[in-house]
Design a protein around this motif. Structure first.
Motif, PDB file in Angstrom:
ATOM      1  N   PRO A 378       0.831  -1.210   0.000  1.00  0.00           N
ATOM      2  CA  PRO A 378       0.000   0.000   0.000  1.00  0.00           C
ATOM      3  C   PRO A 378       0.861   1.253   0.000  1.00  0.00           C
ATOM      4  CG  PRO A 378       0.020  -1.000   2.176  1.00  0.00           C
ATOM      5  CD  PRO A 378       0.717  -1.957   1.275  1.00  0.00           C
ATOM      6  N   ASN A 379       0.227   2.383  -0.259  1.00  0.00           N
ATOM      7  CA  ASN A 379       0.948   3.660  -0.212  1.00  0.00           C
ATOM      8  C   ASN A 379       1.561   3.868   1.165  1.00  0.00           C
ATOM      9  OD1 ASN A 379       0.335   4.398  -2.860  1.00  0.00           O
ATOM     10  ND2 ASN A 379      -1.612   5.345  -2.258  1.00  0.00           N
ATOM     11  N   GLY A 380       2.804   4.349   1.188  1.00  0.00           N
ATOM     12  CA  GLY A 380       3.478   4.583   2.447  1.00  0.00           C
ATOM     13  C   GLY A 380       4.159   3.365   3.030  1.00  0.00           C
ATOM     14  N   SER A 381       4.193   2.274   2.278  1.00  0.00           N
ATOM     15  CA  SER A 381       4.802   1.045   2.795  1.00  0.00           C
ATOM     16  C   SER A 381       6.321   1.034   2.659  1.00  0.00           C
ATOM     17  CB  SER A 381       4.206  -0.179   2.091  1.00  0.00           C
ATOM     18  OG  SER A 381       4.440  -0.117   0.694  1.00  0.00           O
ATOM     19  N   LYS A 383       8.088   1.388  -0.544  1.00  0.00           N
ATOM     20  CA  LYS A 383       8.575   0.849  -1.818  1.00  0.00           C
ATOM     21  C   LYS A 383       9.541   1.818  -2.507  1.00  0.00           C
ATOM     22  CE  LYS A 383       4.483   0.531  -3.628  1.00  0.00           C
ATOM     23  NZ  LYS A 383       3.755   1.206  -2.525  1.00  0.00           N
ATOM     24  N   THR A 384       9.096   3.060  -2.709  1.00  0.00           N
ATOM     25  CA  THR A 384       9.950   4.042  -3.380  1.00  0.00           C
ATOM     26  C   THR A 384      11.162   4.389  -2.529  1.00  0.00           C
ATOM     27  OG1 THR A 384       8.083   4.964  -4.623  1.00  0.00           O
ATOM     28  CG2 THR A 384      10.016   6.375  -4.349  1.00  0.00           C
ATOM     29  N   GLN A 426       8.367   7.740 -10.200  1.00  0.00           N
ATOM     30  CA  GLN A 426       6.910   7.733 -10.089  1.00  0.00           C
ATOM     31  C   GLN A 426       6.296   8.803 -10.973  1.00  0.00           C
ATOM     32  OE1 GLN A 426       5.641   8.159  -6.028  1.00  0.00           O
ATOM     33  NE2 GLN A 426       5.599   5.965  -5.653  1.00  0.00           N
ATOM     34  N   ASP A 517       9.569   2.141 -11.383  1.00  0.00           N
ATOM     35  CA  ASP A 517       8.755   2.648 -10.279  1.00  0.00           C
ATOM     36  C   ASP A 517       7.386   3.090 -10.794  1.00  0.00           C
ATOM     37  OD1 ASP A 517       7.825   3.602  -7.908  1.00  0.00           O
ATOM     38  OD2 ASP A 517       9.366   5.131  -7.632  1.00  0.00           O
ATOM     39  N   GLU A 518       6.379   2.209 -10.626  1.00  0.00           N
ATOM     40  CA  GLU A 518       4.997   2.478 -11.037  1.00  0.00           C
ATOM     41  C   GLU A 518       4.928   2.956 -12.476  1.00  0.00           C
ATOM     42  OE1 GLU A 518       2.669   4.696  -8.270  1.00  0.00           O
ATOM     43  OE2 GLU A 518       3.649   3.819  -6.530  1.00  0.00           O
ATOM     44  N   SER A 521       1.441   3.216 -14.560  1.00  0.00           N
ATOM     45  CA  SER A 521       0.420   4.201 -14.209  1.00  0.00           C
ATOM     46  C   SER A 521       0.212   5.186 -15.355  1.00  0.00           C
ATOM     47  CB  SER A 521       0.838   4.954 -12.950  1.00  0.00           C
ATOM     48  OG  SER A 521      -0.103   5.955 -12.638  1.00  0.00           O
ATOM     49  N   HIS A 550       1.380  -0.819  -8.625  1.00  0.00           N
ATOM     50  CA  HIS A 550       0.092  -0.953  -7.940  1.00  0.00           C
ATOM     51  C   HIS A 550      -0.883  -1.816  -8.728  1.00  0.00           C
ATOM     52  CE1 HIS A 550       0.434   1.493  -4.369  1.00  0.00           C
ATOM     53  NE2 HIS A 550       1.007   2.468  -5.063  1.00  0.00           N
ATOM     54  N   TYR A 589      -3.419  -5.633   1.514  1.00  0.00           N
ATOM     55  CA  TYR A 589      -3.016  -4.945   0.291  1.00  0.00           C
ATOM     56  C   TYR A 589      -4.201  -4.596  -0.589  1.00  0.00           C
ATOM     57  CZ  TYR A 589      -0.596  -3.976  -4.113  1.00  0.00           C
ATOM     58  OH  TYR A 589      -0.166  -3.403  -5.269  1.00  0.00           O
TER      59      TYR A 589
END
Length: 605
Positions: A378-381, A383-384, A426, A517-518, A521, A550, A589
């Motif tokens: 999830p966002n804030g986990s 990854k980046t 991103q 990275d994503e 999207s 995602h 997730y």
């Protein structure tokens, strides 16, 4: 008419300024009077100073007004050398250029090390202290009274008359502009333009931010020093008033009005300012006002100055002419992926905290060559954050990061890129004023590039690197299906194509590891198919691919190995089948409970 325009555009661009230079060379022999020739001489001297400023301001993005101090260093070095018996103009040019380079290095290193506006402030104060420095050594420099008694210059023992000196100034200006132009249109010039847009992007492409900025600033000092030598031998007298703050504003105004991101904008701006000032009998009183007016006009009315306006009009004319003639897009280069030697990337117990926020906690992953390793969560986990640590943008608080057993966690980001790790972002980071092809070719900087010296002098190593980089860029564009857009402005592409452009740029240097990275999207179905096919081909060719994404279904289709992050730690690890059937992953997730998953038949889209 359109066909004629395209024929004219097919003429190499450097021929036009060279033709102008040739015309300037013969003007005295066609009866041009002394007043006009002197204005041309002063214009070219001013243009050389502005040229150095454009290199640091327009290309490297560093506002530095120290060119006037370097101009003074060149002038006084030549004047003092002359009084010491060195009247040969060629030796004086070496001495003056060297003195300006030393001043540039002395002021540039601390200013760039401190970052932000430090170089601008350092160079600003450098201008202010020039008269005081001259006063301290007034026995040698003449102080505020100026340096007099300079003997006429010679060339290999022969006296130089007025007409010959005019030809000499024009010839030197042509050579200096040609050499700086060679630098600007090389990979190093493209690197400077990327650096101006984003130091983060530049670092990810293997560009040393500090070294590139210092190189631009130091090289830009040399034309200013040469201009000082030419000025000192023009009137055989040097006065501190010639290097006052008002003159620094004139140089800045000429740069902005002519176009700071243009080599020939320096000549345009210098000509307008020099001839414009010559029309004002009260320039000494209103000099700052006149310079300020040109600054406002160039900065507000024309984006990119007069040269930027011309460039925009030419681009529009090119597009219109090609539409009328019906020119077909350039055919794509072969899109085959050659065998790639990926590298084993491993993180072991990596942790990172920002203040009281623990972004990563003892994260261990392993990405093997010839496989797609996905990192989801999830966002804030985190990854980046993990990708930024692998790329060298963040330092680890604990743990190690290895590439084929070699630790890379202590390396700066540009060294990580040169070690073989490439990435996308991103939010697509696309430099302005670059074509699609140039933006992709810039990605080759991490591997194959000629030295600055070879690029300026066009040595064989430059042409070899140029051929290899162009071929690599063509292949990368074909891989993502953007060959037809190669000549379009990169920053004009829609979001989906921008993401594919970033992928092409990250592949241009044939890295061992690519971090995506994503990247899916914003892609439509056709673009998504291109991306999927490309990732599979990269994996099959042997590259190490790390995918942060995602789009869960895309991850399941592409990944060989999946790591799931939650609250900065690895929550689960396994194959796509194992992750898809993991109830905790489904719940945390995707927000799907085990009961809902069973009732829905496992449809997670």
């Amino acid at each position: 008419m359109a066909a004629l325009w395209l024929k004219l555009r097919a003429v190499p661009g450097w021929l036009w300024p060279l033709a102008i230079g040739a015309v300037l060379l013969v003007l005295p022999f066609l009866g041009l009077n002394y007043g006009a020739t002197r204005q041309i001489e002063l214009t070219l001297i001013l243009a050389l100073i502005v040229l150095g400023l454009n290199l640091s301001l327009g290309y490297a993005g560093e506002l530095a007004m120290g060119q006037v101090a370097m101009y003074a260093a060149g002038a006084y070095a030549a004047g003092l050398a002359n009084k010491a018996g060195v009247t040969d103009i060629w030796l004086q040019l070496l001495i003056g250029g060297g003195a300006a380079l030393i001043v540039g290095l002395i002021s540039g290193i601390p200013g760039l090390r401190l970052g932000s506006w430090s170089l601008a402030m350092t160079s600003f104060f450098l201008i202010l202290i020039v008269p005081d420095v001259l006063s301290i050594f007034k026995e040698e420099t003449g102080g505020r009274n100026g340096l007099a008694g300079i003997m006429p210059a010679t060339s290999f023992g022969q006296m130089i008359d007025g007409r010959t000196y005019y030809v000499l100034i024009v010839a030197i200006a042509i050579v200096v502009f040609a050499l700086i132009r060679n630098l600007v249109v090389s990979d190093h010039g493209t690197a400077l333009r990327v650096l101006k847009q984003s130091p983060v992007l530049a670092s990810s492409m293997g560009i040393s931010v500090f070294r590139a900025k210092l190189t631009a600033y130091a090289i830009g000092a040399v034309p200013a020093g040469i201009a000082g030598v030419l000025f000192a031998n023009l009137d055989l007298f040097i006065s501190p008033e010639a290097f006052a703050f008002s003159f620094a504003m004139t140089v800045l105004a000429a740069s902005i009005f002519g176009g700071s991101a243009s080599i020939y904008g320096a000549l345009i701006g210098a000509a307008v300012l020099q001839f414009g000032m010559n029309q004002s009998t009260n320039f000494s009183k209103f000099g700052l006002i006149i310079s300020g007016a040109f600054l406002l006009i160039g900065g507000v009315a024309f984006t990119g100055g007069l040269s930027g306006l011309v460039r925009s009009l030419v681009r529009k004319a090119d597009i219109a002419a090609k539409r009328r003639v019906g020119i077909e897009p350039v055919p794509a280069a072969p899109a085959d992926v050659e065998r790639l030697d990926g590298a084993l990337l491993r993180t072991d117990g990596v942790s990172k905290a920002f203040g009281g926020n623990q972004a990563l906690s003892k994260v261990s992953i392993e990405a093997a060559p010839g496989a797609v390793t996905a990192i989801i969560g999830p966002n804030g986990s985190g990854k980046t954050t993990l990708l930024n640590m692998i790329s060298g943008f963040y330092r680890t608080d604990a743990g190690t990061i290895e590439l084929d057993g070699r630790p890379i966690q202590g390396l700066s980001s540009y060294r990580v890129a040169r070690a073989g790790v490439s990435r996308t972002f991103q939010t697509p980071n696309i430099p302005e004023k670059l074509t699609v092809f140039e933006a992709v070719q810039a990605g080759c900087y991490a591997t194959e590039r000629a030295s600055v010296f070879a690029s300026v002098l066009r040595l064989p190593s430059f042409w070899r690197a140029r051929r290899e980089n162009r071929a690599a860029a063509e292949r990368a564009l074909a891989l993502v299906g953007l060959s037809a857009q190669r000549d379009e402005p990169a920053d004009s592409l829609p979001l989906g194509n921008r993401r594919l452009l970033e992928v092409a740029r990250s592949l241009a240097a044939s890295p061992q590891v690519v971090l995506l990275d994503e990247v899916a999207s914003g892609l439509d179905e056709d673009e998504l198919e291109v991306l999927e096919s490309l990732v599979r081909r990269l994996r099959d060719a042997g590259m190490t691919v790390i995918l942060v994404e995602h789009n869960f279904q895309l991850v399941l289709r592409l990944a060989d190995d999946i790591y799931v992050l939650a609250q900065g730690a690895v929550m689960a690890h396994g194959t796509p089948e194992q992750i898809e059937s993991n109830p905790r992953v489904m719940e945390e997730y995707l927000g799907v409970t085990a009961e809902t998953n069973a009732a829905g038949g496992g449809d997670h889209e």
